[in-house]
Scaffold this motif. Structure first.
Motif, mmCIF file in Angstrom:
data_model
loop_
_atom_site.group_PDB
_atom_site.id
_atom_site.type_symbol
_atom_site.label_atom_id
_atom_site.label_comp_id
_atom_site.label_asym_id
_atom_site.label_seq_id
_atom_site.Cartn_x
_atom_site.Cartn_y
_atom_site.Cartn_z
ATOM 1 N N CYS A 42 0.875 -1.169 0.000
ATOM 2 C CA CYS A 42 0.000 0.000 0.000
ATOM 3 C C CYS A 42 0.917 1.225 0.000
ATOM 4 N N GLY A 43 0.870 1.988 -1.061
ATOM 5 C CA GLY A 43 1.755 3.137 -1.198
ATOM 6 C C GLY A 43 1.390 4.318 -0.326
ATOM 7 N N CYS A 44 0.214 4.293 0.281
ATOM 8 C CA CYS A 44 -0.224 5.426 1.096
ATOM 9 C C CYS A 44 0.635 5.590 2.354
ATOM 10 N N HIS A 45 0.763 4.520 3.150
ATOM 11 C CA HIS A 45 1.556 4.566 4.377
ATOM 12 C C HIS A 45 2.587 3.446 4.424
ATOM 13 N N ASP A 46 2.944 2.897 3.240
ATOM 14 C CA ASP A 46 3.932 1.831 3.109
ATOM 15 C C ASP A 46 3.542 0.565 3.870
ATOM 16 N N GLY A 47 2.238 0.253 3.889
ATOM 17 C CA GLY A 47 1.794 -1.011 4.459
ATOM 18 C C GLY A 47 2.237 -2.146 3.561
ATOM 19 N N ARG A 48 2.610 -3.275 4.163
ATOM 20 C CA ARG A 48 3.082 -4.430 3.396
ATOM 21 C C ARG A 48 2.470 -5.699 3.964
ATOM 22 N N PHE A 49 1.976 -6.540 3.035
ATOM 23 C CA PHE A 49 1.339 -7.792 3.405
ATOM 24 C C PHE A 49 2.005 -8.925 2.635
ATOM 25 N N ASP A 50 2.258 -10.042 3.315
ATOM 26 C CA ASP A 50 2.903 -11.182 2.677
ATOM 27 C C ASP A 50 2.065 -11.663 1.497
ATOM 28 N N MET A 51 2.690 -11.853 0.339
ATOM 29 C CA MET A 51 1.960 -12.240 -0.856
ATOM 30 C C MET A 51 1.452 -13.673 -0.811
ATOM 31 N N ALA A 52 1.958 -14.505 0.111
ATOM 32 C CA ALA A 52 1.519 -15.899 0.202
ATOM 33 C C ALA A 52 0.322 -16.081 1.130
ATOM 34 N N ASP A 53 0.307 -15.359 2.247
ATOM 35 C CA ASP A 53 -0.783 -15.572 3.210
ATOM 36 C C ASP A 53 -1.455 -14.289 3.701
ATOM 37 N N GLY A 54 -0.991 -13.133 3.240
ATOM 38 C CA GLY A 54 -1.603 -11.866 3.618
ATOM 39 C C GLY A 54 -1.191 -11.325 4.974
ATOM 40 N N SER A 55 -0.321 -12.029 5.688
ATOM 41 C CA SER A 55 0.081 -11.547 7.008
ATOM 42 C C SER A 55 0.793 -10.198 6.891
ATOM 43 N N VAL A 56 0.672 -9.398 7.938
ATOM 44 C CA VAL A 56 1.264 -8.059 7.951
ATOM 45 C C VAL A 56 2.783 -8.186 8.042
ATOM 46 N N LYS A 57 3.479 -7.549 7.092
ATOM 47 C CA LYS A 57 4.948 -7.558 7.076
ATOM 48 C C LYS A 57 5.534 -6.225 7.488
#
Length: 80
Positions: A42-57
């Motif tokens: 997410c480019g808004c606040h640099d949120g990152r989620f694992d592409m395999a399971d969606g967990s917050v990175k």
């Protein structure tokens, strides 16, 4: 790949394996912008989620997006 019109992001964490998530960040509901370095971003606040399971990175999000059901047939990816 982010499909903005359908508001879904589809990832391929391994050969023949596809995952899908809503293309909306769980932090503030902003659209995710890309998939890079193994994460949905997410480019808004640099949120990152694992592409395999969606967990917050990383970033301010505290919960993962819910998985989205998809069907993969002959090179086409469709909502289930």
């Amino acid at each position: 790949m982010v499909f903005t019109g359908r508001k879904v992001v589809v990832t391929q964490p391994g050969a023949g394996r596809y995952e899908a998530f809503p293309a909306v960040c769980t932090h503030r509901g902003r659209p995710v912008t890309s998939v890079a370095d193994g994460a949905v971003v997410c480019g808004c606040h640099d949120g990152r989620f694992d592409m395999a399971d969606g967990s917050v990175k990383g970033g301010p999000a505290t919960r993962p997006p819910a998985p989205t059901d998809i069907t993969v047939e002959g090179g086409s990816v469709r909502p289930a």
